[in-house]
Design a protein around this motif. Structure first.
Motif, PDB file in Angstrom:
ATOM      1  N   LEU A   1     -59.153  47.885 -24.158  1.00 29.73           N
ATOM      2  CA  LEU A   1     -59.900  46.678 -23.823  1.00 29.73           C
ATOM      3  C   LEU A   1     -59.644  46.251 -22.385  1.00 29.73           C
ATOM      4  O   LEU A   1     -60.541  45.763 -21.695  1.00 29.73           O
TER       5      LEU A   1
ATOM      6  N   VAL B   1     -63.464  50.134 -29.327  1.00 28.10           N
ATOM      7  CA  VAL B   1     -63.214  48.842 -28.682  1.00 28.10           C
ATOM      8  C   VAL B   1     -64.219  48.615 -27.560  1.00 28.10           C
ATOM      9  O   VAL B   1     -64.734  47.509 -27.374  1.00 28.10           O
ATOM     10  N   SER B   2     -64.524  49.670 -26.792  1.00 24.77           N
ATOM     11  CA  SER B   2     -65.514  49.532 -25.726  1.00 24.77           C
ATOM     12  C   SER B   2     -66.856  49.103 -26.289  1.00 24.77           C
ATOM     13  O   SER B   2     -67.560  48.273 -25.709  1.00 24.77           O
TER      14      SER B   2
ATOM     15  N   ALA C   1     -66.488  45.426 -28.006  1.00 21.47           N
ATOM     16  CA  ALA C   1     -66.014  44.333 -27.150  1.00 21.47           C
ATOM     17  C   ALA C   1     -67.092  43.291 -26.924  1.00 21.47           C
ATOM     18  O   ALA C   1     -66.796  42.112 -26.692  1.00 21.47           O
TER      19      ALA C   1
ATOM     20  N   THR D   1     -66.472  48.986 -21.419  1.00 23.24           N
ATOM     21  CA  THR D   1     -66.530  47.662 -22.032  1.00 23.24           C
ATOM     22  C   THR D   1     -67.477  46.765 -21.244  1.00 23.24           C
ATOM     23  O   THR D   1     -68.333  46.084 -21.806  1.00 23.24           O
TER      24      THR D   1
ATOM     25  N   SER E   1     -57.145  40.176 -25.960  1.00 23.08           N
ATOM     26  CA  SER E   1     -56.133  41.197 -26.265  1.00 23.08           C
ATOM     27  C   SER E   1     -55.109  40.685 -27.269  1.00 23.08           C
ATOM     28  O   SER E   1     -54.684  41.419 -28.169  1.00 23.08           O
TER      29      SER E   1
ATOM     30  N   ILE F   1     -59.690  38.498 -20.985  1.00 23.20           N
ATOM     31  CA  ILE F   1     -59.161  39.742 -21.544  1.00 23.20           C
ATOM     32  C   ILE F   1     -57.805  39.498 -22.205  1.00 23.20           C
ATOM     33  O   ILE F   1     -57.502  40.054 -23.272  1.00 23.20           O
TER      34      ILE F   1
END
Length: 764
Positions: free
Chosen positions: A327, A24-25, A28, A333, A51, A47
């Protein structure tokens, strides 16, 4: 042995949790950068929107893990033990690679990394099996067509996304110009309708139709009525967006947030296999082996993986929760996002990458082409384009890197290209498309100016090279690890598991240290975004002095280390000091580039008054660094060659001189730290005294060279050169003191500067 396999499965599942966070990092950037870069909403709101999209996409994913189960290899020809080695090698390599790229701030493709890890590990395992005399050949054990198709998709996605991003942004800017608010009265409804319809098309083709709740009948109806759905969406959204604009709602922000949600949802729904596909395939293999394997791990073939995957919903929901938490909390991220946003920033800023030869040539050729086009374009046409592309009229949110027009184009075009490529059965990478679209739009928007283009081009080349490096490193790394596991058995598996945990812990510690250093540069961003030119100079002076204080302390410590290492014949310290001096050179050049950008934002009168002294102070610091490097170079060469050390009678006299130089550095540092200038005359006289002392010493040594033992002649030349370079260093320090005094000699008193510093400390 079954206990070992249980340990492997538990380890795979634990690494899957970490892989979700790291993945995810890395990914993103695909759905956050446009919203963050254009400041479409506060970061927390962005975010939250992303999310929700990530959680829905992960929770409603179909969970199909075919690529990890039988997309690269033929499971009916591999035993349970062989597949455990392959799966373990893939996960270990994937964690190391992705965490390394995230720490460096380089976006890469999780799809490419997983596929080439599987391909590399399976390729090596197939060679091992073939060496054992099995009947099957390499083409029967491997599915090479899949890997070749992905490589073709990489080339296509990079080129197509960049070209389309450049063209579409050029057209959009011609329509709206940089002062886009003047052209929104009737265009915004149509523009919002087109963007919203493209987002819906992206979600239908790439996202929603593959989710778990979609029945075959629903998919068939969507396919048969796609044109009707899109036409209705265009009509509805055009009217809705025009109405919202009439109600003073910023339609562009809505479009950007819609695109962020759509990309986040599609990312989680489609790329989930990249993070948990291999661990869940390993779990399915273990369950089949325990039920039917009879304890024969080396003989039981995994035909069961040819069947369809049926991922439990609880795993999908858990994956969604982990991705949302990662996230929301991951510092990496923002680090990866910083790379793409920095390369596409409309205004000058901290250039992350340096200059390369190929980038310099590309920029030179492009400039030549631009001049040719300009010279062959009619004057009235050039005037019209210059009015439409007048950057001085640019409208951006406070602190944004680009405007909302470009932010919406980035998201909408990336989604449309991914959807179109998917409909043509092309395996386009989300990372590749979104990044290259952003680079194409930034080029069309004139974000790559003469003074930043070479750094931006170098950055793009570095990122693209990193993608291909990912494929090669994944293939080779997984191949090497699978050999170690297959040959080394359970001890190798345990050892590599421990090594993986150690690398993860060390990488995160190093990232936190680097992040702590980067957080101290917030003042630079404040200077770039403030509109008060009088306050800009005050903040810039604080920033310059902070950077120079760090360098003065570093220079004093380095001089002490170099001279101590020379006296004590410590080659290791001299080698480490050389590396730290090279790093300091890069830091000084980077700081000077930042400070020059900030200097452009002060008032014209103040810039004229302070420009010469500002550059003189920077040049003096660089001269001190060059003196230190030359001293270190001659001392290191002497010590490395094991020549005679400096005689003791010269050591005692040098330590006296070094003490005076250390005191001088300390007093200059204290003066800069206190922000006062009363000590300037005294410090300049002290510099003169030290220079005279050094000059007298090395002139006396010159006269004594005839009397020196021939075996000590070499060390005496080194000592004399060191004294001469030290004298040049003190001379540069004397000039710095003068420049410092001139920088502080203005209407802004030290009291006022201290007030600004206190205010900045409160803000920070």
């Amino acid at each position: 042995m079954d206990i070992l396999f249980l340990f492997v499965i538990v380890f795979l599942l634990l690494l899957a949790v970490f892989d979700l966070s790291v993945g995810v990092s890395n990914d993103a950037v695909n759905f956050l950068n446009s919203a963050i870069g254009s400041k479409a909403a506060p970061f927390k709101r962005i975010i939250i929107v992303a999310s929700i999209g990530v959680f829905l996409g992960a929770s409603m994913s179909n969970g199909m893990m075919e690529i990890a189960r039988h997309g690269i290899f033929r499971p009916e020809y591999f035993t349970f033990y062989e597949l455990m080695c392959i799966f373990m090698a893939v996960v270990v390599t994937d964690i190391i690679l992705l965490d390394m790229f995230n720490t460096l701030g380089m976006p890469t493709s999780t799809t490419v990394s997983m596929v080439f890890e599987l391909f590399g590990a399976t390729f090596v395992m197939a060679l091992i099996k073939m060496s054992g005399g099995i009947e099957q050949g390499l083409s029967e054990l491997l599915n090479t067509e899949k890997a070749l198709t992905i490589i073709m998709g990489i080339f296509l996605s990079v080129a197509i996304a960049f070209v389309f991003g450049m063209i579409v942004q050029f057209v959009a800017r011609m329509v709206f110009s940089f002062n886009y608010r003047r052209h929104l009265k009737w265009n915004i409804g149509i523009y919002g309708g087109i963007c919203s319809t493209a987002i819906i098309y992206f979600m239908l083709i790439k996202g929603v139709k593959d989710l778990s709740f979609m029945t075959p009948d629903a998919k068939e109806w969507i396919g048969a009525n796609t044109s009707l759905i899109l036409g209705g969406c265009f009509a509805v959204f055009t009217v809705l967006m025009q109405l919202l604009h009439a109600l003073k709602v910023n339609v562009l922000k809505i479009v950007v947030l819609m695109g962020t949600f759509a990309l986040a949802m599609a990312f989680a729904g489609n790329d989930l296999v990249n993070f948990i596909g291999v661990p869940l395939s390993g779990l399915a293999s273990y369950q089949d082996y325990i039920a039917n394997g009879g304890g024969d791990a080396h003989g039981y073939l995994m035909n069961s993986l040819n069947g369809p995957a049926d991922t439990p919903v609880v795993f999908l929901i858990a994956a969604g929760v982990i991705m949302v938490v990662a996230l929301s909390t991951s510092k990496k991220t923002r680090n990866v996002s910083k790379t793409e946003i920095g390369l596409g920033s409309q205004q000058g800023g901290d250039e992350i990458f340096g200059s390369s030869r190929i980038a310099r040539r590309l920029v030179r050729w492009t400039i030549s082409l631009f001049y040719w086009v300009r010279d062959n374009t009619p004057r009235n046409v050039r005037a019209w384009f210059n009015r439409r592309f007048n950057i001085d009229e640019m409208i951006m949110e406070q602190g944004a890197s680009f405007d909302l027009i470009r932010g919406s184009i980035n998201l909408v075009l990336a989604g449309a290209l991914i959807a179109f490529g998917t409909s043509l059965k092309l395996p386009l990478s989300t990372t590749f498309v979104t990044f290259m679209v952003a680079m194409g739009t930034s080029l069309a928007d004139r974000a790559w100016g003469r003074e930043s283009a070479v750094f931006r081009v170098t950055g793009v080349i570095s990122v693209i090279g990193g993608w291909f490096l990912t494929a090669g490193a994944a293939f080779i790394g997984a191949g090497v690890i699978v050999v170690l596991m297959y040959v080394g058995g359970h001890w190798a598996m345990i050892g590599l598991a421990v090594l993986t945990i150690f690398i993860i812990v060390r990488s995160n510690r190093r990232f936190r240290m680097k992040k702590a250093e980067d957080d101290g540069d917030t003042l630079f961003q404040t200077i770039l975004t403030t509109d008060d030119k009088t306050r800009t100079w005050e903040l810039l002076l604080i920033y310059v002095m902070e950077q120079q204080k760090k360098f003065l302390r570093f220079a004093e410590e380095s001089y002490g280390k170099i001279t101590d290492a020379f006296i004590n014949e410590n080659a290791g310290t001299l080698g480490k000091t050389e590396a730290s001096l090279l790093r300091s050179k890069s830091m000084l050049k980077n700081a000077r580039r930042k400070e020059t950008l900030c200097l452009r934002r002060v008032s014209h009168e103040m810039a004229i008054e302070k420009n010469a002294w500002f550059h003189l102070s920077n040049n003096c610091c660089m001269n001190v660094l060059y003196n230190l490097r030359r001293i270190n170079e001659i001392c290191r060469e002497h010590v490395d060659n094991n020549f005679h050390p400096l005689p003791s009678r010269y050591i005692s006299e040098f330590e006296v001189m070094r003490g005076h130089i250390s005191v001088l550095f300390t007093e200059v540092f204290d003066m800069v730290n206190n922000g006062t200038s009363e000590q300037v005359p005294a410090l300049r006289r002290r510099c003169d005294d030290i220079k005279d002392m050094l000059s007298d010493t090395y002139h006396r040594l010159y006269r004594q060279l005839r009397e020196v033992d021939p075996s000590s002649m070499t060390v005496m030349y080194v000592y004399i050169n060191m004294l001469q370079e030290t004298q040049e260093m003190v001379s540069a320090l004397r000039k710095y003191i003068r420049a410092y005094a001139k920088l502080h000699d203005s209407d802004f008193s030290s009291r006022k500067k201290g007030t600004v510093a206190n205010q900045w400390g409160k803000v920070r």
